[in-house]
Design an enzyme around this catalytic site. Structure first.
Site, PDB file in Angstrom:
ATOM      1  N   HIS A 143      24.356  33.280   9.986  1.00 49.42           N
ATOM      2  CA  HIS A 143      23.211  33.103  10.846  1.00 49.42           C
ATOM      3  C   HIS A 143      23.627  33.946  12.036  1.00 49.42           C
ATOM      4  O   HIS A 143      24.690  33.878  12.534  1.00 49.42           O
ATOM      5  CB  HIS A 143      23.250  31.680  11.274  1.00 49.42           C
ATOM      6  N   HIS A 183      20.728  13.461  24.629  1.00 46.70           N
ATOM      7  CA  HIS A 183      21.562  14.250  25.681  1.00 46.70           C
ATOM      8  C   HIS A 183      20.699  15.526  26.217  1.00 46.70           C
ATOM      9  O   HIS A 183      19.900  16.176  25.597  1.00 46.70           O
ATOM     10  CB  HIS A 183      22.735  15.011  24.836  1.00 46.70           C
ATOM     11  N   ASN A 219      17.951  16.153  21.938  1.00 44.15           N
ATOM     12  CA  ASN A 219      17.958  16.517  23.143  1.00 44.15           C
ATOM     13  C   ASN A 219      16.513  16.237  23.814  1.00 44.15           C
ATOM     14  O   ASN A 219      15.648  15.685  22.873  1.00 44.15           O
ATOM     15  CB  ASN A 219      18.140  18.004  23.533  1.00 44.15           C
ATOM     16  N   GLU A 267      13.547  17.955  21.481  1.00 42.08           N
ATOM     17  CA  GLU A 267      13.405  17.110  20.033  1.00 42.08           C
ATOM     18  C   GLU A 267      12.746  15.827  20.454  1.00 42.08           C
ATOM     19  O   GLU A 267      11.875  15.430  19.736  1.00 42.08           O
ATOM     20  CB  GLU A 267      14.709  17.076  19.487  1.00 42.08           C
ATOM     21  N   GLU A 301      21.489  13.921  12.937  1.00 41.93           N
ATOM     22  CA  GLU A 301      21.621  14.798  14.018  1.00 41.93           C
ATOM     23  C   GLU A 301      20.094  15.553  13.803  1.00 41.93           C
ATOM     24  O   GLU A 301      19.849  16.170  13.061  1.00 41.93           O
ATOM     25  CB  GLU A 301      22.827  15.683  13.974  1.00 41.93           C
ATOM     26  N   GLY A 305      25.722  20.939  21.271  1.00 43.83           N
ATOM     27  CA  GLY A 305      24.927  19.696  20.752  1.00 43.83           C
ATOM     28  C   GLY A 305      25.792  18.544  19.687  1.00 43.83           C
ATOM     29  O   GLY A 305      25.759  17.560  19.620  1.00 43.83           O
ATOM     30  N   ASP A 306      26.214  19.698  18.680  1.00 41.13           N
ATOM     31  CA  ASP A 306      26.959  18.991  17.752  1.00 41.13           C
ATOM     32  C   ASP A 306      28.166  18.265  18.020  1.00 41.13           C
ATOM     33  O   ASP A 306      28.554  16.968  17.614  1.00 41.13           O
ATOM     34  CB  ASP A 306      27.343  20.026  16.603  1.00 41.13           C
TER      35      ASP A 306
HETATM   36  P1  AMP Z   1      21.582  21.252  21.775  1.00 39.97           P
HETATM   37  O1  AMP Z   1      20.591  21.796  22.822  1.00 39.97           O
HETATM   38  O2  AMP Z   1      21.365  20.230  21.263  1.00 39.97           O
HETATM   39  O3  AMP Z   1      22.339  22.418  21.436  1.00 39.97           O
HETATM   40  O4  AMP Z   1      22.875  20.521  23.012  1.00 39.97           O
HETATM   41  C1  AMP Z   1      23.078  21.307  24.126  1.00 39.97           C
HETATM   42  C2  AMP Z   1      23.532  20.251  25.110  1.00 39.97           C
HETATM   43  O5  AMP Z   1      24.882  20.771  25.510  1.00 39.97           O
HETATM   44  C3  AMP Z   1      22.842  19.986  26.462  1.00 39.97           C
HETATM   45  O6  AMP Z   1      21.912  18.734  26.163  1.00 39.97           O
HETATM   46  C4  AMP Z   1      23.815  19.584  27.282  1.00 39.97           C
HETATM   47  O7  AMP Z   1      24.088  18.243  27.491  1.00 39.97           O
HETATM   48  C5  AMP Z   1      25.070  20.242  26.827  1.00 39.97           C
HETATM   49  N1  AMP Z   1      25.316  21.609  27.688  1.00 39.97           N
HETATM   50  C6  AMP Z   1      24.927  22.675  27.580  1.00 39.97           C
HETATM   51  N2  AMP Z   1      25.321  23.661  28.422  1.00 39.97           N
HETATM   52  C7  AMP Z   1      26.329  23.061  29.003  1.00 39.97           C
HETATM   53  C8  AMP Z   1      27.365  23.649  29.752  1.00 39.97           C
HETATM   54  N3  AMP Z   1      27.443  24.751  30.560  1.00 39.97           N
HETATM   55  N4  AMP Z   1      28.285  22.642  30.241  1.00 39.97           N
HETATM   56  C9  AMP Z   1      28.349  21.519  29.498  1.00 39.97           C
HETATM   57  N5  AMP Z   1      27.422  20.901  28.603  1.00 39.97           N
HETATM   58  C10 AMP Z   1      26.433  21.823  28.498  1.00 39.97           C
HETATM   59  C1  GLC Z   2      22.213  25.295  13.291  1.00 39.15           C
HETATM   60  C2  GLC Z   2      22.053  26.563  13.113  1.00 39.15           C
HETATM   61  C3  GLC Z   2      23.657  27.154  13.013  1.00 39.15           C
HETATM   62  C4  GLC Z   2      24.470  26.679  14.332  1.00 39.15           C
HETATM   63  C5  GLC Z   2      24.297  25.292  14.737  1.00 39.15           C
HETATM   64  C6  GLC Z   2      24.637  24.896  15.801  1.00 39.15           C
HETATM   65  O1  GLC Z   2      22.384  24.554  12.338  1.00 39.15           O
HETATM   66  O2  GLC Z   2      21.482  27.145  11.882  1.00 39.15           O
HETATM   67  O3  GLC Z   2      23.599  28.384  12.724  1.00 39.15           O
HETATM   68  O4  GLC Z   2      25.549  26.744  14.081  1.00 39.15           O
HETATM   69  O5  GLC Z   2      22.818  24.873  14.526  1.00 39.15           O
HETATM   70  O6  GLC Z   2      24.199  23.424  16.354  1.00 39.15           O
END
Ligand code: AMP
Ligand code: GLC
Length: 455
Positions: free
Chosen positions: A175, A341, A291, A294, A265, A438-439
């Site tokens: 990816h 989150h 989030n 979503e 997730e 996020g993970d």
């Molecule tokens: P996702 O959008 O599911 O990949 O999750 C991203 C999450 O990471 C957001 O909801 C925030 O809570 C967290 N995040 C993003 N940027 C930052 C940062 N600069 N410092 C700490 N947490 C972060």
């Molecule tokens: C999705 C993407 C993968 C990435 C992950 C991070 O699964 O396909 O490339 O590492 O999101 O959350």
């Protein structure tokens, strides 16, 4: 500061107990992330060469999948313009070749399963069994040492081996992650926030390919685990989701028969039919992580358009709207735990009560700050050091709104018979990258919660 004290004690308690959580099953998506930090001049040249006018078309509306270089560059612009993450399947081989030649700055473990396996197994010392759709040498080499296992069938017997010992030379699922920082500029566009666009050049994770070792030995695998985390349903479409969904439903039945709590997730799922099918499946999960984008997409799917809009208008996101949406989701599906989150704070709605739910969120926020700062969490020490990152000031009005509306104290309140837990997070000013945070949050909070409950 109250939150500093709560952070410190949550970290101490979970750090002590997390190794005793038992085994965690992680299914289904693991891949390789080729991370490219975008350079403005380079991107501009590429856009001009590919034909600016056509590229700009896609910056207004994302294509369904990527079939041309113009679509690839336009989709990157779409993300930059909005500061939003997006991910599309790259169907065309010439575009895959173009991306390969464009190159990357870093190869990293990718996919929810891969990222969580390295964190849980490689950093927390929690043994994991991971589903890896294709085990190439490159993919295997990205796994950290530690208690990370993949099933292998030898002479009809199931064995658990570290991916590096699997010794297969399968395909590499790559990816391409195009990361940009806040303020990144190209032509008239300026990124309001750091984020990324992902072009998925693989035919396995995108169709939720499930290996024979998992299909044939699932009952035996499930017998040996205490928790499960499921992910990777997001790229399916209305044309191909039925068969994998049947398999997943079967897997969930096996897990539920054995009282193994499973977390979903919920990554962004563009296909509405698939989103609705996930909603139908949600009652079979103990927990779900998502989030604001979503959660809004789910509200839209259940006809709550107004609420969906509210979730996307304010920054930070209105916590009362989030709570209303979580209550609707819990009532509709029966899922026992919803972990939300967003940038600056987390909420968890649970049908059970206790400080351990909030404490697990605090631990997750430390892990997230470490991941944002370093790109990769190498040790529990990295997480301890994240204690120095300040608590987000913008979460103050969020906390006040929750206190007014629900009488929240120390991050806990009761709402319609559920417990609502809140934590303000730590925000890293200049994150190394955004992918995988996020993970890190969801797996740390889910596993951390059970570490405290059982410990
Ligand atoms: P996702 O959008 O599911 O990949 O999750 C991203 C999450 O990471 C957001 O909801 C925030 O809570 C967290 N995040 C993003 N940027 C930052 C940062 N600069 N410092 C700490 N947490 C972060
Ligand atoms: C999705 C993407 C993968 C990435 C992950 C991070 O699964 O396909 O490339 O590492 O999101 O959350």
């Amino acid at each position: 500061m109250m939150w500093d004290g709560l952070y410190a004690s949550a970290f101490e308690k979970i750090n002590e107990r997390i190794g005793n959580t038992g085994r965690v099953l992680l299914a289904y998506n693991t891949n390789i992330d080729a991370i490219k930090y975008l350079n403005s001049g380079d991107l501009k040249d590429r856009i001009e060469k590919a034909g600016k006018e056509e590229v700009l078309r896609y910056s207004n509306e994302l294509p369904e999948k990527i079939r041309s270089v113009q679509q690839l560059l336009g989709s990157i612009l779409w993300s930059v313009k909005r500061g939003k993450a997006a991910e599309l399947f790259v169907e065309s081989c010439p575009v895959r070749f173009y991306m390969k030649r464009w190159g990357w700055n870093e190869l990293r473990m990718g996919g929810q399963v891969g990222i969580m396996a390295n964190l849980l197994g490689g950093v927390y010392g929690v043994p994991v069994i991971a589903h890896v759709p294709q085990i190439s040498r490159l993919q295997a080499g990205l796994f950290k040492d530690g208690s990370i296992y993949v099933p292998k069938i030898e002479n009809g017997q199931l064995r658990l081996v570290h991916p590096k010992e699997f010794n297969a030379d399968e395909e590499s699922c790559i990816h391409f992650i195009y990361e940009f920082s806040r303020g990144f500029r190209v032509f008239d566009f300026k990124a309001p926030r750091e984020n990324r666009f992902i072009g998925s050049a693989d035919d396995y994770t995108t169709t939720l390919f499930i290996r024979d070792e998992f299909r044939k030995s699932f009952e035996e695998i499930a017998r040996s685990v205490n928790l499960a985390i499921v992910s990777g349903l997001q790229a399916l479409t209305k044309d191909n989701y039925r068969e994998p969904f049947e398999t997943i439903r079967g897997h969930l039945e096996v897990l539920n028969d054995r009282n193994v709590p499973a977390h979903l997730e919920f990554a962004f799922t563009p296909d509405e039919t698939v989103r609705k099918a996930i909603l139908d499946l949600l009652g079979n999960f103990w927990s779900v992580g998502l989030n604001e984008v979503e959660l809004a997409s789910i509200m839209e799917a259940i006809g709550e358009k107004c609420l969906a809009e509210k979730l996307l208008t304010n920054d930070p996101v209105d916590p009362v709207a989030v709570t209303e949406a979580m209550l609707k989701l819990a009532e509709k599906t029966g899922v026992r735990r919803i972990h939300f989150h967003t940038y600056g704070y987390y909420l968890a709605l649970t049908d059970y009560k206790g400080e351990f739910v909030r404490d697990a969120l605090l631990f997750a926020a430390l892990a997230a700050a470490a991941k944002a700062k370093l790109g990769d969490v190498r040790s529990i020490d990295d997480i301890a050091k994240a204690m120095d990152v300040p608590v987000n000031e913008k979460a103050k009005p969020v906390e006040e709104a929750l206190a007014r509306e629900y009488g929240m104290e120390k991050g806990l309140a009761e709402v319609d018979g559920y417990q609502l837990a809140f934590v303000p997070t730590k925000i890293v000013e200049k994150p190394k990258s955004t992918v995988g945070i996020g993970d890190t949050i969801s797996s740390s909070a889910f596993v951390g919660e059970f570490a405290l409950k059982n410990g």
